[in-house]
Write an enzyme that holds these catalytic residues in place. Structure first.
Site, mmCIF file in Angstrom:
data_model
loop_
_atom_site.group_PDB
_atom_site.id
_atom_site.type_symbol
_atom_site.label_atom_id
_atom_site.label_comp_id
_atom_site.label_asym_id
_atom_site.label_seq_id
_atom_site.Cartn_x
_atom_site.Cartn_y
_atom_site.Cartn_z
ATOM 1 N N ASP A 12 0.816 -1.226 0.000
ATOM 2 C CA ASP A 12 0.000 0.000 0.000
ATOM 3 C C ASP A 12 0.845 1.271 0.000
ATOM 4 O OD1 ASP A 12 -2.289 -1.648 0.250
ATOM 5 O OD2 ASP A 12 -1.928 -1.756 2.403
ATOM 6 N N HIS A 40 -4.167 -2.274 -6.032
ATOM 7 C CA HIS A 40 -3.547 -0.991 -6.326
ATOM 8 C C HIS A 40 -4.664 -0.005 -6.590
ATOM 9 C CE1 HIS A 40 0.344 -2.818 -6.784
ATOM 10 N NE2 HIS A 40 -0.096 -3.622 -7.718
HETATM 11 P P1 GDP Z 1 -0.294 0.065 -3.816
HETATM 12 O O1 GDP Z 1 -0.876 -1.242 -3.457
HETATM 13 O O2 GDP Z 1 1.150 0.189 -3.438
HETATM 14 O O3 GDP Z 1 -0.540 0.466 -5.225
HETATM 15 O O4 GDP Z 1 -0.983 1.137 -2.894
HETATM 16 P P2 GDP Z 1 -2.497 1.574 -2.724
HETATM 17 O O5 GDP Z 1 -3.339 1.268 -3.864
HETATM 18 O O6 GDP Z 1 -2.951 1.113 -1.386
HETATM 19 O O7 GDP Z 1 -2.260 3.138 -2.724
HETATM 20 C C1 GDP Z 1 -2.285 3.885 -1.621
HETATM 21 C C2 GDP Z 1 -3.383 4.906 -1.637
HETATM 22 O O8 GDP Z 1 -2.765 6.153 -1.669
HETATM 23 C C3 GDP Z 1 -4.344 4.914 -2.808
HETATM 24 O O9 GDP Z 1 -5.613 5.287 -2.327
HETATM 25 C C4 GDP Z 1 -3.768 5.980 -3.746
HETATM 26 O O10 GDP Z 1 -4.754 6.614 -4.537
HETATM 27 C C5 GDP Z 1 -3.223 6.944 -2.758
HETATM 28 N N1 GDP Z 1 -2.061 7.687 -3.172
HETATM 29 C C6 GDP Z 1 -0.994 7.298 -3.925
HETATM 30 N N2 GDP Z 1 -0.080 8.288 -3.957
HETATM 31 C C7 GDP Z 1 -0.578 9.298 -3.201
HETATM 32 C C8 GDP Z 1 -0.086 10.584 -2.828
HETATM 33 O O11 GDP Z 1 1.023 10.985 -3.164
HETATM 34 N N3 GDP Z 1 -0.886 11.343 -2.005
HETATM 35 C C9 GDP Z 1 -2.095 10.919 -1.572
HETATM 36 N N4 GDP Z 1 -2.805 11.708 -0.785
HETATM 37 N N5 GDP Z 1 -2.580 9.714 -1.904
HETATM 38 C C10 GDP Z 1 -1.826 8.924 -2.690
#
Ligand code: GDP
Length: 424
Positions: A12, A40
């Site tokens: 995440d 994601h």
């Molecule tokens: P992954 O599994 O690594 O792709 O992570 P997630 O899907 O859980 O992503 C983390 C969350 O953070 C998601 O809701 C994204 O839309 C959000 N997100 C990603 N980058 C940023 C950022 O720079 N700022 C904010 N506020 N949210 C972010």
């Protein structure tokens, strides 16, 4: 040229967003491990999407999206996801599925549920997507590769053999109804119909693509600390989350992976059980969880509230090292803008001694965080496009983290959208 995008922490970290962004300049995006147990989240011109199995390149018409042999492939889940994306106006993506990918069987999901139920409080906090039973069967050599769908006679007799042992467990350990090999066969014929147009020799496809000078992105799921060998065993996932495994799970020579972009989140969050040294609780955690990510830190697959913590330099330095990080993308930094002071975990105290080297699980359980407090920047940094425009305390936070983890932070993500990125 092959690049890998992987996580340094518990997952995440925002890998989906970074992959979606870098996919613009890539020809091929490959998922090489894991299954539909994590997700994601991607926000782009089409809206907000939670992808579980599809590679994050599906939003571009010029990218080919590949499910590698290392993935735990749940065929109906994949095709439902594909439909949910195209139903929302995304043009049908180019998709390839490895003939060597193994399939999550309906009973893998059942065994996952039954085992968590049997373990009760001692469970792993599984997402019950069948991932652990799937990989157990893969390595016990009773899994089913996609290519096996195309030899019906052999498939039927293997199903009978496998059901025999499964049914002993179902009857005597779990006290649940037995599996019917004929019914499973019919289900698999349905899977065959769905997947047939996409099946290919992925390793050969990638070999040829690289010869032609194409760019390939390997997209990791979860993060270093969930790796079965290098993570917080046994509270880990069942396939390797490391960039090195990209070579195996996609079918590429390891020396082709030239760039390993490790995604690191500006604070910590984790799902499932296991030691989490910099974890915070109560109102402090609730506020960070509420403000975190894009609309709160809740699981993309399960909706479960994530456990929250301050940035952990010890875990992240280690997480970056085991990935073989060449550069770091530092994400969700905008979320911390509300804090006057920002604690950061810079060491672990274990039996009275402080270390900055991440220990094995037994010692990790005893570790207490050594915190250092940095000044907050108290403003919204979304919309800022250059490093120099970031508030001074924000730059100090980034530079502090960079020094602690020993890897260059080259990208800073200051919002969930594709364009919320600062190249340094
Ligand atoms: P992954 O599994 O690594 O792709 O992570 P997630 O899907 O859980 O992503 C983390 C969350 O953070 C998601 O809701 C994204 O839309 C959000 N997100 C990603 N980058 C940023 C950022 O720079 N700022 C904010 N506020 N949210 C972010």
């Amino acid at each position: 040229m092959v690049k890998a995008i992987v996580g340094a922490n518990w997952g995440d970290e925002g890998k989906g967003k970074i992959t979606d962004m870098l996919a613009e300049d890539s020809d091929i995006v490959v998922r090489f491990q894991g299954g539909a147990n994590a997700g994601h989240t991607i926000v782009n011109g089409y809206g907000k999407f939670a992808l579980h199995t599809l590679p994050s390149g599906v939003f571009y018409s010029h990218t080919t999206n590949v499910i590698g042999n290392g993935v735990a492939l749940n065929i109906p889940v994949l095709f439902n996801e594909l439909k949910s994306v195209t139903d929302r106006g995304v043009p049908c993506p180019k998709l390839l599925v490895s003939d060597r990918a193994q399939m999550v069987m309906p009973y893998h999901v059942l065994f996952d549920e039954y085992e968590e139920e049997r373990l009760g409080k001692a469970g792993f906090g599984s997402t019950k997507s069948g991932i652990a039973p799937f990989y157990s069967d893969k390595y016990a050599k009773i899994g089913f590769q996609v290519q096996e769908l195309f030899d019906e006679k052999a498939l039927r007799s293997k199903l009978e053999r496998v059901c025999e042992t499964k049914n002993v467990l179902l009857e005597h350990l779990y006290h649940k109804p037995p599996l019917d090999p004929d019914e499973l066969f019919e289900t698999l014929m349905g899977y065959k119909k769905m997947v047939e147009p996409f099946v290919c020799d992925v390793s050969l496809f990638l070999h040829n693509a690289l010869k032609e000078g194409k760019t390939v992105l390997l997209e990791g799921q979860l993060g270093s600390l969930k790796d079965p060998d290098h993570g917080i065993y046994p509270m880990v996932t069942s396939s390797s989350t490391l960039a090195a495994y990209g070579a195996i799970g996609a079918g590429l020579p390891p020396y082709e992976i030239k760039d390993i972009i490790t995604v690191v989140k500006a604070y910590s969050s984790a799902v499932g059980a296991g030691a989490f040294v910099s974890e915070i609780f109560g109102e402090e955690a609730d506020e960070l969880r509420r403000r975190g990510g894009d609309g709160g830190e809740y699981g993309a697959t399960t909706g479960r509230p994530r456990r929250m913590g301050w940035f952990d330099c010890v875990a992240t330095k280690y997480g970056c090292r085991v990935q073989g990080t060449t550069q770091v993308a530092f994400t969700v930094l905008d979320v911390l803008g509300y804090l006057d002071k920002i604690p950061v975990c810079v060491g672990y105290e274990i039996d009275g001694e402080v270390t900055t080297d991440f220990p094995t699980t037994g010692l990790l359980e005893k570790a207490k965080p050594v915190l250092e407090t940095l000044d907050g920047w108290k403003c919204d940094i979304r919309g800022i496009k250059t490093y120099q425009e970031l508030p001074e305390n924000c730059r100090k936070y980034i530079e502090f983290v960079e020094k602690q983890i020993g890897c260059p932070i080259t990208m800073i993500s200051n919002g969930p959208k594709r364009e919320d990125i600062i190249m340094r």
